[in-house]
Design a protein around this motif. Structure first.
Motif, PDB file in Angstrom:
ATOM      1  N   HIS A  52      13.244 -81.745  -1.369  1.00 50.93           N
ATOM      2  CA  HIS A  52      11.879 -82.256  -1.496  1.00 50.93           C
ATOM      3  C   HIS A  52      10.937 -81.523  -0.534  1.00 50.93           C
ATOM      4  N   HIS A  56       7.751 -78.965  -1.499  1.00 52.76           N
ATOM      5  CA  HIS A  56       6.397 -79.070  -0.938  1.00 52.76           C
ATOM      6  C   HIS A  56       5.974 -77.763  -0.276  1.00 52.76           C
ATOM      7  N   VAL A  69       4.403 -84.732  -6.382  1.00 53.46           N
ATOM      8  CA  VAL A  69       5.808 -84.705  -6.781  1.00 53.46           C
ATOM      9  C   VAL A  69       6.161 -86.080  -7.323  1.00 53.46           C
ATOM     10  N   ARG A  71       9.378 -86.879  -9.358  1.00 49.87           N
ATOM     11  CA  ARG A  71      10.798 -87.217  -9.227  1.00 49.87           C
ATOM     12  C   ARG A  71      11.651 -85.990  -9.501  1.00 49.87           C
ATOM     13  N   TYR A  94      12.189 -80.559 -10.003  1.00 43.73           N
ATOM     14  CA  TYR A  94      11.373 -81.768  -9.898  1.00 43.73           C
ATOM     15  C   TYR A  94      10.281 -81.780 -10.963  1.00 43.73           C
TER      16      TYR A  94
END
Length: 151
Positions: A52, A56, A69, A71, A94
């Motif tokens: 994650h 980003h 974002v 999932r 994602y």
């Protein structure tokens, strides 16, 4: 931090993160300059970085901050050859919504070119890996695992 990519037994082993970035009915793709094929935006995960956080970082660098974002949607175990190198890649993909205005653009120093495509045009685009057209056009409610062997 260092990219998690290791040469093992003739394979380049990668940990990667990617995004299906949507804006209405369009999806964002990128391609290396000088090539005619497209792929999902993203990049390699670094040591001590979760997927994650890597997503980003990569998306902020590549397209700017105007995204959300949603999932993780697909985990891909991908075995392929690229430019004479064999890859064994693990990629978390994602689902991401674009809420911003213009992308950061495509400055000449960027290695990739970014463009929006209507989902219905994906059948006519060379996408690597090609199997991603299905989860892009028909997202599933749960997390999918896809094992792909191109070699």
């Amino acid at each position: 931090m260092t990219d998690i990519t290791v040469d093992l037994n003739g394979y380049c082993v990668n940990l990667r993160v990617a995004a299906i970035v949507t804006r209405g009915t369009e999806v964002l793709l990128c391609r290396p300059r000088g090539h005619d094929w497209w792929f999902l935006p993203g990049g390699r995960i670094k040591t001590n970085e979760d997927s994650h956080a890597a997503l980003h970082r990569e998306l902020t660098e590549e397209i700017g901050p105007g995204f959300e974002v949603i999932r993780p949607t697909v985990i891909v175990e991908n075995f392929f050859d690229l430019d004479g190198t064999r890859f064994h890649e693990l990629c978390t993909i994602y689902e991401v919504a674009w809420n911003g205005g213009e992308l950061n653009g495509n400055p000449a120093e960027y290695e990739e070119v970014f463009a929006w495509f209507p989902r219905e045009q994906l059948a006519d685009i060379v996408l690597k890996p090609d199997f991603l057209k299905e989860p892009i056009n028909n997202p599933q409610p749960g997390l999918q695992l896809i094992v792909n062997r191109d070699n």
